[in-house]
Design a protein around this motif. Structure first.
Motif, PDB file in Angstrom:
ATOM      1  N   UNK A 217       0.875  -1.181   0.000  1.00  0.00           N
ATOM      2  CA  UNK A 217       0.000   0.000   0.000  1.00  0.00           C
ATOM      3  C   UNK A 217       0.905   1.221   0.000  1.00  0.00           C
ATOM      4  N   UNK A 218       1.345   1.590  -1.197  1.00  0.00           N
ATOM      5  CA  UNK A 218       2.268   2.722  -1.353  1.00  0.00           C
ATOM      6  C   UNK A 218       1.830   3.479  -2.599  1.00  0.00           C
TER       7      UNK A 218
ATOM      8  N   UNK B 167      -8.097   3.596  -4.388  1.00  0.00           N
ATOM      9  CA  UNK B 167      -9.165   4.185  -3.568  1.00  0.00           C
ATOM     10  C   UNK B 167      -8.587   4.823  -2.296  1.00  0.00           C
ATOM     11  N   UNK B 168      -7.606   4.156  -1.682  1.00  0.00           N
ATOM     12  CA  UNK B 168      -6.965   4.771  -0.501  1.00  0.00           C
ATOM     13  C   UNK B 168      -6.345   6.100  -0.891  1.00  0.00           C
TER      14      UNK B 168
ATOM     15  N   UNK C 156      -7.709   6.257   7.165  1.00  0.00           N
ATOM     16  CA  UNK C 156      -8.664   6.550   6.083  1.00  0.00           C
ATOM     17  C   UNK C 156      -9.091   5.286   5.351  1.00  0.00           C
ATOM     18  N   UNK C 157      -9.102   4.174   6.088  1.00  0.00           N
ATOM     19  CA  UNK C 157      -9.677   2.941   5.555  1.00  0.00           C
ATOM     20  C   UNK C 157     -11.182   2.936   5.835  1.00  0.00           C
ATOM     21  N   UNK C 158     -11.845   3.956   5.307  1.00  0.00           N
ATOM     22  CA  UNK C 158     -13.298   4.091   5.444  1.00  0.00           C
ATOM     23  C   UNK C 158     -13.758   4.826   4.189  1.00  0.00           C
ATOM     24  N   UNK C 159     -15.061   4.840   3.918  1.00  0.00           N
ATOM     25  CA  UNK C 159     -15.521   5.445   2.657  1.00  0.00           C
ATOM     26  C   UNK C 159     -15.071   6.903   2.578  1.00  0.00           C
ATOM     27  N   UNK C 160     -14.944   7.392   1.360  1.00  0.00           N
ATOM     28  CA  UNK C 160     -14.439   8.752   1.149  1.00  0.00           C
ATOM     29  C   UNK C 160     -15.295   9.783   1.905  1.00  0.00           C
ATOM     30  N   UNK C 161     -16.616   9.603   1.833  1.00  0.00           N
ATOM     31  CA  UNK C 161     -17.522  10.552   2.505  1.00  0.00           C
ATOM     32  C   UNK C 161     -17.285  10.511   4.012  1.00  0.00           C
TER      33      UNK C 161
END
Ligand code: GLU
Length: 400
Positions: free
Chosen positions: A213-214, A301-302, A376-381
């Motif tokens: 995850x980079x 997405x991240x 921030x491993x949650x939906x963008x909103x």
């Protein structure tokens, strides 16, 4: 007569994992009917990709329900070794150098327990994941935090390590991309650290669970920069890159004698990692294209979420932050919300959760008071709303 049970000195000083405690508190508040934005847990919000779940279902139907070898099934260890050798500049990794564990957490604990003991000191570039300090101390060694500077994303240099070294230093724990900062060490920075460790004959435990995850190409792993891996243990696993936290599959790659000790230790504690989960993990190595595409989609997405969160954080008078180039965390300085307080970060995190319904982890969990970590491993909103509330509370608290 009632007697209070007194636990042994092994665990008397042990604190509960702060990262897990925050998620549990968020869950408890939700159970009371409160709407909580959980930016505490370091847990991907995606489902495990379908091809992995299907492989597990098939393996179950085919009877993957019994013990395996303590160190894991051979095809998985072969696959892990082969993948490690793709970017490996030192001695080849053999399947016998790989031990599959119940999550990377067990690999880290076992490595600390097997390599360190009473009177040893272990250098921990700080801030670092909460459990490193406790694992080192469970091994009865002393955890020595080596603080990095916020200006360089808290990344430490060989000089920083040297300044904290003594004749009792036995090892160093590295973690790139870093939890809680998201900072990524360059290959040349890692080379310097590894060179110093080799000169001093320190063990290096390299936690590479976030390596895939980079955001600027793959993060350098230790095996790509080290000359020898005699005193190196690389730890990785499925949880973060493949959204497989609950499957509990990690591994350690170590020189064969160390791998044998890790296996012996595991043979007396948990035995093999869950059989069906090992077969599921194997599928990610067998179906590389699908696996790479799944990881790339999650990483993209991240990145979108990171950029959106940074945009909200960077408004006028924004707090100092570490720009994350990997993992899915943002480390934010909120020490200006409680000048004079010893730990403004914990006070801020408590208020943010209880009054504004946003869970974040206090920096004290990572031995860096005054800061907070948000995931921030949650939906963008959800991420944007959480960061907005954080900023609003900070605005209200910073004295003018
Ligand atoms: N490693 C993740 C975190 O830092 C998951 C929780 C834990 O095991 O600490 O939030």
């Amino acid at each position: 007569m009632s007697s209070t049970p007194v636990v042994s000195s092994n665990v008397a000083q042990l604190r509960e994992s702060a990262t897990i405690a925050v998620s549990q508190r968020a869950r408890a508040l939700r159970a009371q009917g409160r709407q909580i934005i959980d930016l505490g847990a370091g847990e991907p919000d995606f489902d495990t990709p379908g091809f992995i779940r299907r492989a597990a279902q098939k393996a179950l139907d085919e009877g993957a329900t019994r013990y395996t070898a303590v160190e894991g099934i051979l095809p998985l260890r072969e696959a892990i070794a082969a993948a490690a050798n793709e970017a490996n500049g030192c001695e080849r990794v053999m399947p016998g150098d790989v031990v599959v564990t119940t999550g990377s957490k067990q690999a880290l604990f076992n490595a600390c327990f097997a390599l360190f003991g009473a009177d040893d000191e272990v250098l921990i570039p700080t801030p670092a994941w909460t459990s490193y300090y406790e694992m080192v101390e469970l091994a009865r060694a002393d955890a020595v935090p080596v603080p990095g500077s916020p200006e360089s994303g808290f990344r430490v240099t060989a000089d920083d390590l040297e300044r904290h070294a003594t004749d009792r230093t036995r090892g160093v724990m590295l973690n790139s991309p870093c939890n809680p900062t998201g900072a990524v060490y360059t290959a040349s920075e890692l080379t310097d650290l590894v060179r110093l460790a080799a000169e001093r004959r320190w063990w290096v435990i390299s936690d590479e669970i976030y390596r895939r995850i980079a955001y600027d190409g793959p993060a350098a792993g230790l095996l790509s920069v080290a000359r020898h891996r005699e005193r190196i243990v690389v730890v990785d696993g499925m949880a973060k890159a493949f959204a497989m936290t609950g499957w509990r599959i990690g591994w350690a790659i170590a020189a064969a004698p160390v791998a044998r000790s890790l296996t012996a230790l595991q043979s007396h504690t948990t035995s093999n990692a869950t059989t069906v989960a090992q077969y599921a993990a194997l599928e990610t190595f067998r179906r590389r294209e699908e696996a790479d595409a799944a990881v790339a989609a999650m990483v993209a997405e991240y990145r979108r979420r990171r950029d959106a969160a940074l945009a909200v954080l960077r408004v006028a008078r924004g707090p100092a932050i570490v720009r994350p180039d990997g993992a899915f965390y943002l480390f934010v300085n909120v020490s200006d919300t409680g000048p004079g307080l010893e730990d403004a970060g914990s006070a801020f995190a408590a208020r943010l959760l209880e009054e504004h319904g946003v869970a974040v982890v206090p920096g004290a969990a990572f031995r860096t008071p005054g800061w907070v970590r948000l995931s921030y491993a949650a939906s963008l909103e959800t991420v944007v709303e959480g960061v907005r509330r954080l900023m609003a509370l900070r605005e209200a608290m910073v004295p003018r």
